[in-house]
Design a protein around this motif. Structure first.
Motif, PDB file in Angstrom:
ATOM      1  N   MET A  92      -9.330   3.927  10.662  1.00 42.94           N
ATOM      2  CA  MET A  92      -9.297   4.283   8.720  1.00 42.94           C
ATOM      3  C   MET A  92      -8.775   5.446   9.133  1.00 42.94           C
ATOM      4  O   MET A  92      -8.874   6.437  10.081  1.00 42.94           O
ATOM      5  CB  MET A  92     -10.384   4.839   8.379  1.00 42.94           C
ATOM      6  CG  MET A  92     -11.181   3.701   8.082  1.00 42.94           C
ATOM      7  SD  MET A  92     -10.157   1.811   7.120  1.00 42.94           S
ATOM      8  CE  MET A  92     -10.842   2.319   5.688  1.00 42.94           C
ATOM      9  N   ARG A  93      -7.597   6.051   8.450  1.00 38.85           N
ATOM     10  CA  ARG A  93      -7.493   7.189   8.262  1.00 38.85           C
ATOM     11  C   ARG A  93      -6.931   7.387   6.542  1.00 38.85           C
ATOM     12  O   ARG A  93      -7.237   6.870   5.744  1.00 38.85           O
ATOM     13  CB  ARG A  93      -5.516   7.004   8.593  1.00 38.85           C
ATOM     14  CG  ARG A  93      -4.534   8.700   8.337  1.00 38.85           C
ATOM     15  CD  ARG A  93      -3.172   8.538   9.488  1.00 38.85           C
ATOM     16  NE  ARG A  93      -3.561   8.780  10.482  1.00 38.85           N
ATOM     17  CZ  ARG A  93      -2.255   8.859  11.611  1.00 38.85           C
ATOM     18  NH1 ARG A  93      -1.403   8.055  11.019  1.00 38.85           N
ATOM     19  NH2 ARG A  93      -3.523   8.639  13.536  1.00 38.85           N
ATOM     20  N   GLN A  94      -7.025   9.074   5.931  1.00 43.56           N
ATOM     21  CA  GLN A  94      -7.470   9.592   5.120  1.00 43.56           C
ATOM     22  C   GLN A  94      -5.652  10.207   4.666  1.00 43.56           C
ATOM     23  O   GLN A  94      -4.990  10.517   5.839  1.00 43.56           O
ATOM     24  CB  GLN A  94      -8.153  10.654   5.099  1.00 43.56           C
ATOM     25  CG  GLN A  94      -9.599  10.964   5.433  1.00 43.56           C
ATOM     26  CD  GLN A  94      -9.826   9.701   4.762  1.00 43.56           C
ATOM     27  OE1 GLN A  94     -10.395   9.210   4.391  1.00 43.56           O
ATOM     28  NE2 GLN A  94     -10.885   8.840   6.062  1.00 43.56           N
ATOM     29  N   TYR A  95      -5.392   9.853   2.649  1.00 42.49           N
ATOM     30  CA  TYR A  95      -3.989  10.274   3.207  1.00 42.49           C
ATOM     31  C   TYR A  95      -4.362  10.531   1.208  1.00 42.49           C
ATOM     32  O   TYR A  95      -5.369  10.281   0.708  1.00 42.49           O
ATOM     33  CB  TYR A  95      -3.718   8.209   2.528  1.00 42.49           C
ATOM     34  CG  TYR A  95      -2.878   7.824   3.922  1.00 42.49           C
ATOM     35  CD1 TYR A  95      -2.310   8.515   4.661  1.00 42.49           C
ATOM     36  CD2 TYR A  95      -4.028   6.745   3.958  1.00 42.49           C
ATOM     37  CE1 TYR A  95      -1.611   7.063   5.664  1.00 42.49           C
ATOM     38  CE2 TYR A  95      -3.730   5.759   5.625  1.00 42.49           C
ATOM     39  CZ  TYR A  95      -2.534   6.813   6.554  1.00 42.49           C
ATOM     40  OH  TYR A  95      -2.925   5.897   7.394  1.00 42.49           O
ATOM     41  N   ARG A  96      -3.057  10.693   1.519  1.00 43.80           N
ATOM     42  CA  ARG A  96      -3.321  11.948   0.138  1.00 43.80           C
ATOM     43  C   ARG A  96      -2.400  11.423  -1.035  1.00 43.80           C
ATOM     44  O   ARG A  96      -1.114  11.751  -0.173  1.00 43.80           O
ATOM     45  CB  ARG A  96      -4.085  13.254  -0.667  1.00 43.80           C
ATOM     46  CG  ARG A  96      -4.994  13.965   0.304  1.00 43.80           C
ATOM     47  CD  ARG A  96      -4.823  15.715  -0.029  1.00 43.80           C
ATOM     48  NE  ARG A  96      -5.851  15.929   1.023  1.00 43.80           N
ATOM     49  CZ  ARG A  96      -7.456  16.517  -0.003  1.00 43.80           C
ATOM     50  NH1 ARG A  96      -7.077  15.928  -1.845  1.00 43.80           N
ATOM     51  NH2 ARG A  96      -8.203  16.817   0.742  1.00 43.80           N
ATOM     52  N   GLU A 110      -2.432  -0.459   7.889  1.00 40.40           N
ATOM     53  CA  GLU A 110      -1.874  -0.687   7.011  1.00 40.40           C
ATOM     54  C   GLU A 110      -0.748   0.245   6.501  1.00 40.40           C
ATOM     55  O   GLU A 110      -0.294   0.783   5.312  1.00 40.40           O
ATOM     56  CB  GLU A 110      -2.506  -1.522   5.876  1.00 40.40           C
ATOM     57  CG  GLU A 110      -4.005  -2.042   6.223  1.00 40.40           C
ATOM     58  CD  GLU A 110      -2.883  -3.323   5.580  1.00 40.40           C
ATOM     59  OE1 GLU A 110      -1.567  -3.700   4.828  1.00 40.40           O
ATOM     60  OE2 GLU A 110      -3.232  -4.677   5.855  1.00 40.40           O
ATOM     61  N   GLU A 111      -0.550   1.016   7.485  1.00 42.30           N
ATOM     62  CA  GLU A 111      -0.214   2.585   6.895  1.00 42.30           C
ATOM     63  C   GLU A 111       1.575   1.759   6.510  1.00 42.30           C
ATOM     64  O   GLU A 111       1.953   2.965   5.847  1.00 42.30           O
ATOM     65  CB  GLU A 111       0.079   2.976   8.534  1.00 42.30           C
ATOM     66  CG  GLU A 111       0.625   5.059   7.895  1.00 42.30           C
ATOM     67  CD  GLU A 111       0.677   5.827   9.346  1.00 42.30           C
ATOM     68  OE1 GLU A 111       0.339   6.910   8.886  1.00 42.30           O
ATOM     69  OE2 GLU A 111       1.001   5.777  10.334  1.00 42.30           O
ATOM     70  N   GLU A 112       2.233   1.306   7.503  1.00 42.14           N
ATOM     71  CA  GLU A 112       4.301   0.575   7.253  1.00 42.14           C
ATOM     72  C   GLU A 112       3.666   0.252   5.519  1.00 42.14           C
ATOM     73  O   GLU A 112       4.760   0.632   4.517  1.00 42.14           O
ATOM     74  CB  GLU A 112       3.587  -0.458   8.677  1.00 42.14           C
ATOM     75  CG  GLU A 112       4.312   0.124   9.306  1.00 42.14           C
ATOM     76  CD  GLU A 112       4.931  -0.165   9.705  1.00 42.14           C
ATOM     77  OE1 GLU A 112       5.855  -1.576   9.882  1.00 42.14           O
ATOM     78  OE2 GLU A 112       4.842  -0.541  11.436  1.00 42.14           O
ATOM     79  N   TRP A 113       2.528  -0.140   5.199  1.00 40.17           N
ATOM     80  CA  TRP A 113       2.608  -1.060   4.033  1.00 40.17           C
ATOM     81  C   TRP A 113       2.106   0.211   2.798  1.00 40.17           C
ATOM     82  O   TRP A 113       3.339   0.291   2.064  1.00 40.17           O
ATOM     83  CB  TRP A 113       1.515  -2.139   3.033  1.00 40.17           C
ATOM     84  CG  TRP A 113       1.255  -2.289   2.253  1.00 40.17           C
ATOM     85  CD1 TRP A 113       1.712  -2.647   1.073  1.00 40.17           C
ATOM     86  CD2 TRP A 113       0.312  -1.143   1.536  1.00 40.17           C
ATOM     87  NE1 TRP A 113       1.150  -2.459  -0.114  1.00 40.17           N
ATOM     88  CE2 TRP A 113       0.151  -1.481  -0.122  1.00 40.17           C
ATOM     89  CE3 TRP A 113      -0.274  -0.003   1.753  1.00 40.17           C
ATOM     90  CZ2 TRP A 113      -0.599  -0.459  -1.395  1.00 40.17           C
ATOM     91  CZ3 TRP A 113      -1.421   0.676   0.401  1.00 40.17           C
ATOM     92  CH2 TRP A 113      -1.602  -0.054  -1.284  1.00 40.17           C
ATOM     93  N   LEU A 114       1.833   1.250   2.848  1.00 42.18           N
ATOM     94  CA  LEU A 114       1.769   2.758   2.421  1.00 42.18           C
ATOM     95  C   LEU A 114       2.530   3.424   1.678  1.00 42.18           C
ATOM     96  O   LEU A 114       2.984   3.438   1.089  1.00 42.18           O
ATOM     97  CB  LEU A 114       0.167   3.276   2.672  1.00 42.18           C
ATOM     98  CG  LEU A 114       0.768   4.802   1.784  1.00 42.18           C
ATOM     99  CD1 LEU A 114      -0.714   4.077   0.443  1.00 42.18           C
ATOM    100  CD2 LEU A 114      -0.716   5.452   2.445  1.00 42.18           C
ATOM    101  N   ILE A 115       3.807   3.355   3.617  1.00 39.81           N
ATOM    102  CA  ILE A 115       4.805   4.721   3.536  1.00 39.81           C
ATOM    103  C   ILE A 115       5.535   3.570   2.775  1.00 39.81           C
ATOM    104  O   ILE A 115       6.964   3.692   1.699  1.00 39.81           O
ATOM    105  CB  ILE A 115       4.927   4.496   4.850  1.00 39.81           C
ATOM    106  CG1 ILE A 115       3.650   5.638   5.479  1.00 39.81           C
ATOM    107  CG2 ILE A 115       6.575   5.269   4.755  1.00 39.81           C
ATOM    108  CD1 ILE A 115       4.035   6.004   6.941  1.00 39.81           C
ATOM    109  N   GLY A 116       6.037   1.990   3.059  1.00 38.50           N
ATOM    110  CA  GLY A 116       7.379   1.045   2.432  1.00 38.50           C
ATOM    111  C   GLY A 116       6.988   1.195   0.894  1.00 38.50           C
ATOM    112  O   GLY A 116       8.191   1.017   0.352  1.00 38.50           O
ATOM    113  N   ARG A 117       5.780   0.975   0.127  1.00 39.10           N
ATOM    114  CA  ARG A 117       5.603   0.401  -1.069  1.00 39.10           C
ATOM    115  C   ARG A 117       5.246   1.903  -1.984  1.00 39.10           C
ATOM    116  O   ARG A 117       6.171   1.483  -3.009  1.00 39.10           O
ATOM    117  CB  ARG A 117       4.738  -0.171  -0.791  1.00 39.10           C
ATOM    118  CG  ARG A 117       3.952  -0.304  -2.946  1.00 39.10           C
ATOM    119  CD  ARG A 117       3.773  -2.323  -2.637  1.00 39.10           C
ATOM    120  NE  ARG A 117       3.079  -2.702  -4.058  1.00 39.10           N
ATOM    121  CZ  ARG A 117       4.974  -2.678  -5.037  1.00 39.10           C
ATOM    122  NH1 ARG A 117       5.397  -2.552  -5.287  1.00 39.10           N
ATOM    123  NH2 ARG A 117       2.971  -2.917  -5.981  1.00 39.10           N
TER     124      ARG A 117
END
Length: 188
Positions: A132-136, A177-184
């Motif tokens: 997992m990775r944390q994002y803000r 799932e990082e690509e989904w987050l950045i793409g969306r």
């Protein structure tokens, strides 16, 4: 690699000594320290608190153990061997001992500590380890509900919300799932 999905406990008495094991999921050494403090505070009259943990960090796998005053290699090391053998990650196992007045010898101690840890690990449910990775990120209020639904579908979770002009979120998301987050939603 596997991870603990649920915490678990186990207890057994061997030659009048009482052994109590607790298994917890821990993401970092602060969480390990907190889990061990909690266990120690629940068992203030105990003679020993041996433990072992394995964590995945940016520097690789960190693993440590403590014999807690028992003869070297008789308490923490047998616990750690079960963690390594099951390839468990981000896990801490603490084993409390209430001394019963009968010495168990080095082999007996190793079997008692390791066996109690094994019982607790068998009581815990496990699953695949997902990094997992944390994002803000910042969202407008009208996008929040949709975002949370999509996040949950991707096995992520909201760790913190701050409300102001916009919603400030701290989330945890599988690295895959990082690509989904950045793409969306753009770069967090």
């Amino acid at each position: 690699m596997q991870r603990i999905l649920t915490s678990a406990h186990a207890e057994q008495t061997i030659n009048k000594s009482r052994f109590i094991a607790a298994v917890d999921y821990c993401e970092n050494e602060r969480a390990v320290a907190a889990a061990l403090r909690k266990l120690a505070s629940q068992h203030q009259g105990a003679s020993h608190l041996a433990y072992a943990f394995r964590l995945k960090t940016e520097q690789g796998i960190v693993q440590r153990f403590s014999d807690a005053g028992e003869p070297s290699g008789t308490a923490g090391k047998p616990i750690l061997q079960f963690l390594e053998g099951r390839d468990l990650i981000n896990v801490c196992v603490g084993v409390i001992r209430y001394y019963g007045g009968i010495n168990l010898g080095t082999g007996g101690l190793a079997r008692a500590y390791g066996g109690t840890a094994k019982m607790a690990l068998e009581a815990a449910s496990t699953g695949p380890f997902v990094e997992m990775r944390q994002y803000r990120l910042q969202l407008s209020y009208n996008k929040l509900d949709q975002f949370v639904r999509e996040l949950q579908q991707r096995h992520g979770e909201v760790r913190d919300k701050q409300f102001g002009e916009y919603v400030q979120l701290e989330i945890s998301l599988p690295l895959s799932e990082e690509e989904w987050l950045i793409g969306r939603y753009g770069t967090p």
